[in-house]
Design a protein around this motif. Structure first.
Motif, PDB file in Angstrom:
ATOM      1  N   GLN A  34      -2.678   6.382   1.742  1.00 49.81           N
ATOM      2  CA  GLN A  34      -1.919   5.354   1.026  1.00 49.81           C
ATOM      3  C   GLN A  34      -1.988   3.979   1.706  1.00 49.81           C
ATOM      4  OE1 GLN A  34       2.227   6.372  -0.012  1.00 49.81           O
ATOM      5  NE2 GLN A  34       2.711   4.263   0.569  1.00 49.81           N
ATOM      6  N   HIS A  35      -1.789   3.964   3.029  1.00 50.05           N
ATOM      7  CA  HIS A  35      -1.798   2.674   3.729  1.00 50.05           C
ATOM      8  C   HIS A  35      -3.174   2.018   3.666  1.00 50.05           C
ATOM      9  CE1 HIS A  35       2.171   3.371   5.060  1.00 50.05           C
ATOM     10  NE2 HIS A  35       1.878   4.328   5.903  1.00 50.05           N
ATOM     11  N   GLU A  80       8.270  -3.090   0.577  1.00 56.55           N
ATOM     12  CA  GLU A  80       7.315  -2.594   1.587  1.00 56.55           C
ATOM     13  C   GLU A  80       8.038  -2.050   2.808  1.00 56.55           C
ATOM     14  OE1 GLU A  80       3.567  -5.595   0.615  1.00 56.55           O
ATOM     15  OE2 GLU A  80       4.920  -6.037   2.275  1.00 56.55           O
ATOM     16  N   TYR A  89       1.940   1.705   8.360  1.00 59.72           N
ATOM     17  CA  TYR A  89       1.021   0.719   7.795  1.00 59.72           C
ATOM     18  C   TYR A  89       0.277  -0.022   8.908  1.00 59.72           C
ATOM     19  CZ  TYR A  89      -0.285  -3.739   5.635  1.00 59.72           C
ATOM     20  OH  TYR A  89      -0.959  -4.861   5.230  1.00 59.72           O
ATOM     21  N   ARG A 148      -5.347   2.298   1.289  1.00 59.07           N
ATOM     22  CA  ARG A 148      -5.504   1.738  -0.066  1.00 59.07           C
ATOM     23  C   ARG A 148      -4.755   0.413  -0.160  1.00 59.07           C
ATOM     24  NH1 ARG A 148      -5.332   7.114  -1.931  1.00 59.07           N
ATOM     25  NH2 ARG A 148      -3.063   7.081  -2.093  1.00 59.07           N
ATOM     26  N   THR A 149      -3.530   0.389   0.408  1.00 57.01           N
ATOM     27  CA  THR A 149      -2.731  -0.849   0.362  1.00 57.01           C
ATOM     28  C   THR A 149      -3.461  -1.975   1.087  1.00 57.01           C
ATOM     29  OG1 THR A 149      -0.776   0.542   0.482  1.00 57.01           O
ATOM     30  CG2 THR A 149      -0.438  -1.794   0.873  1.00 57.01           C
ATOM     31  N   THR A 186      -6.294  -3.488  -0.891  1.00 53.31           N
ATOM     32  CA  THR A 186      -5.980  -4.079  -2.197  1.00 53.31           C
ATOM     33  C   THR A 186      -4.969  -5.223  -2.079  1.00 53.31           C
ATOM     34  OG1 THR A 186      -4.323  -2.348  -2.487  1.00 53.31           O
ATOM     35  CG2 THR A 186      -6.461  -1.991  -3.552  1.00 53.31           C
ATOM     36  N   GLU A 187      -4.569  -5.546  -0.846  1.00 52.10           N
ATOM     37  CA  GLU A 187      -3.590  -6.625  -0.694  1.00 52.10           C
ATOM     38  C   GLU A 187      -4.229  -7.974  -1.011  1.00 52.10           C
ATOM     39  OE1 GLU A 187      -0.063  -5.574   2.364  1.00 52.10           O
ATOM     40  OE2 GLU A 187      -1.996  -6.063   3.204  1.00 52.10           O
TER      41      GLU A 187
END
Lengths: 294, 418
Positions: free
Chosen positions: A55-56, B415, A264, A58-59, A62-63
């Motif tokens: 998940q992190h 977040e 993250y 991907r984040t 895509t940020e």
């Protein structure tokens, strides 16, 4: 086994304390970082982190800010390392000549390296103030327009780059000076007899023979600059203006220690590690091959 | 014994010695001695001088206890304490701002103060000194305040302004290019215009605030738009503030007598005294358009107790804590540094009551509003900062900036919560 122990026990015993320390302070955090990169560890999940897979990652990819931050990291690293190399080697060549007061020049030029980074960075920040900073005062004295070093996105990146160039060139200078002093004088004398000029001697003798010391220094310089948090963090006052002066490491630092997004930030650190590892492998391979060919 | 064997033995002993040294360094040592109490704090240098005097006295009168302190930057203290306490270690006590309560309580790394001290002891404090979160008090307050006031150089400003209009007029009168080089070299008003903490008093004067009761950001409001426009006008329309006016610049200009007024907190007053600037404290003025006073954020600073300490050590720490927030020490801080006491006896002490600065600071305090201590506040600060800077730099309109900060704050909070 018995003969192995008889033969190697002593060296292994000698390195054992260092190996234990390395295991504790390098390997363990390194592995732990990898583990939490796949978890949702944050302030709200500090005691009960859960596995979140990729998940992190991907984040991260895509940020919306990631392209800009990555581009600034590349600019920051390339400009700094190039300037360190150019200034460092250039000054080393000058200081390698017979010049009166050479010792004093050497001491003065090493001075930026001897200053604590923290103090230097804060001093430079003061010098970049629009109205009262020394840099703009000098520009005005030269009838040039003042520069908004802390208010404009692009100048705000230029300001820490200038500060870091000032801080970093002495390291390259010292390394290059050491390398220059190991080049036999006879090579230059022979080249001169053959009618080689300054530029030819530089290209064909000095630079090739400096390569063995400059390649590791450049690799180290690149890694240090890429991961240099202090200078850009302090000169830009934590990424000002408007969080636009970030490189990857300052971005990660903020995620980890301002927002407590540990999972993250760990994932981001893995990405940075892979980037740097790829660069080092590629660079060493490329320079090694050319060296062999040359 | 051959030389090779001898070398093997020596190297083995050497390696074992080094290894054991490392292990010993990691441990606490086996020697009996006074019980150690470790305090991590974020105090200013002047505060530390006073603290050291009292800690020395405490150590001298308690042969069985040895208190040591280490100074940290606020952010470092917060991060390092969280990490250490999560790992089961860390100092016994931390001194910091009340908003540490947010992360510390969520991570469960500090004892709720109301569970380790009885109610009748806590009743000795002024009620405004306490911040509560999740139904508990997490910090034993040692100081009340930590808020901004208007500070005027009394050589220049005889009567501090009561309204924004007056403030702008006085500041305009003083702003000048005294040496005729085309560059203004003295300004009427200077304050840290890059940090949103300094924006909040003006936001309050337009009737706005940073979050609602459910801790949702409330930044995209007409009040925020008016506030951003007003602060931008101070610099860009009225020209009474310098460009790129950060903390260092405003502090230096005020100390050099090149600014008539500044906005700052109690931590700065001593520095102005040392610089020989005669100062008058007053409330940040009233907004004549809304009839509302400026509303600085108010909070306390105090001590939190590490959740990992129990039993006898906890009792020792509680005893020390009672000493550290005792009226005697608080009166010393109040009289020397003009810090508002948190404990009633010190607050009512005649030596404190007669201090003009305490009176002015208290008046401002009562016009302020509590700083939210929840972790979401951090996301709100970080969302406000860039948008605020963009307005000052002319890169965003107040309307766009208000929208951007709201959107950014919502995203950052989402977040953070993962």
């Amino acid at each position: 086994m018995g003969s192995f122990l008889r033969r190697y026990a002593q060296p292994y015993l000698f390195i054992a304390p260092a190996a234990v320390v390395m295991l504790l302070v390098v390997l363990y955090p390194f592995i732990y970082n990898f583990i939490i990169a796949f978890s949702n560890m944050s302030l709200y999940h500090l005691r009960n982190p859960e596995f979140v897979g990729l998940q992190h990652f991907r984040t991260i990819f895509t940020e919306p800010e990631i392209v800009s931050v990555f581009a600034k990291t590349v600019i920051w690293t390339v400009v700094n390392v190039a300037a360190h190399l150019f200034l460092g080697v250039g000054l080393a060549i000058l200081l390698n000549q017979e010049v009166k007061g050479r010792g004093i020049f050497r001491a003065l030029l090493i001075l930026p390296w001897a200053m604590p980074q923290y103090i230097t960075a804060l001093t430079w920040r003061g010098m970049f103030n629009y109205q009262y900073g020394a840099v703009n005062l000098m520009l005005r004295a030269l009838h040039l327009p003042a520069v908004p070093w802390q208010a404009n996105e692009y100048w705000a990146l230029a300001a820490p780059i200038i500060a870091n160039i000032w801080l970093g060139f002495p390291f390259m200078m010292i390394i290059a000076l050491g390398g220059l002093q190991s080049i036999p004088k006879e090579l230059y004398e022979a080249a001169e007899i053959d009618g080689a000029g300054w530029w030819f001697r530089l290209r064909k003798i000095t630079l090739p023979l400096l390569k063995p010391v400059l390649v590791p220094a450049t690799v180290l310089g690149t890694i240090w600059t890429f991961n240099n948090l202090n200078v850009i963090w302090l000169v830009s006052h934590y990424g000002e203006p408007a969080d636009k002066t970030h490189i990857l490491v300052t971005y990660v630092y903020k995620a980890a220690f301002h927002y407590y997004r540990y999972g993250y930030a760990a994932a981001f650190s893995v990405v940075i590690f892979i980037l740097l590892l790829s660069f080092v492998v590629y660079f060493l391979k490329a320079t090694g091959e050319k060296g062999a060919a040359g | 014994m051959t030389m090779k064997k001898l070398l093997s033995v020596i190297s083995g002993v050497f390696a074992a010695f080094l290894f054991l040294s490392i292990l010993a360094g990691c441990g606490g040592g086996g020697q009996k001695g006074p019980a150690r109490i470790v305090l991590w704090e974020i105090m200013d240098p002047e505060e530390r001088v006073i603290l050291d005097e009292f800690l020395d006295a405490y150590n001298a009168s308690h042969a069985d206890v040895e208190v040591s302190r280490t100074n940290f930057a606020p952010e470092q203290l917060r991060t390092q304490f969280l990490t250490a306490a999560m790992g089961g270690g860390g100092p016994d006590l931390v001194f910091g701002p009340a908003d540490n309560a947010g992360p510390f309580s969520i991570a469960s790394v500090v004892h709720p103060v109301d569970e380790i001290f009885p109610g009748d002891y806590l009743a000795r404090f002024i009620p405004l000194a306490f911040d509560t979160l999740a139904g508990h008090i997490w910090t034993l307050p040692a100081q009340v305040g930590n808020h901004l006031c208007l500070i005027s150089n009394s050589d220049i400003v005889k009567t501090p302004p009561a309204t924004f209009e007056e403030m702008i007029r006085i500041a305009s009168d003083f702003t000048a290019d005294t040496n005729g080089d085309g560059s203004i070299d003295r300004y009427g008003l200077v304050f840290e215009s890059k940090e949103p903490f300094w924006l909040v008093p003006f936001l309050g004067s337009f009737g706005g605030w940073v979050m609602d009761a459910e801790h949702n950001p409330t930044l995209d409001t007409p009040a925020m738009v008016k506030t951003l426009r007003f602060v931008s006008d101070l610099r860009n329309r009225y020209g009474i503030m310098p460009r790129e006016c950060d903390y260092q610049l405003s502090d230096t200009m005020f100390k050099e007598g090149k600014a008539a007024m500044t906005i700052n907190g109690h931590w700065s007053w001593r520095g102005y005294d040392d610089a020989g600037i005669p100062i008058i404290l007053s409330s940040i003025p009233k907004n004549e358009k809304t009839g509302l006073w400026a509303v600085p954020m108010i909070s306390s600073r105090g001590y939190s107790v590490n959740v990992n300490i129990e039993g006898e050590q906890l009792e020792r720490v509680k005893e020390l804590l009672k000493y550290l927030v005792s009226p005697e020490i608080q009166v010393a801080y109040a009289t020397k540094l003009s810090v508002i006491p948190s404990i009633r006896e010190a607050f009512d002490d005649p030596a404190v009551k007669k201090l003009d600065r305490i009176a002015a600071s208290w008046e401002q305090y009562q016009r302020g509003k509590r700083m939210p201590v929840v972790p979401e506040m951090r996301a709100i600060w970080d969302a406000m900062r860039p948008a605020f800077q963009n307005v000052l730099n002319g890169e965003a309109t107040p309307e766009d900036a208000a929208r951007a900060m709201q959107k950014d704050a919502v995203r950052k909070i989402r977040e953070m919560k993962g």
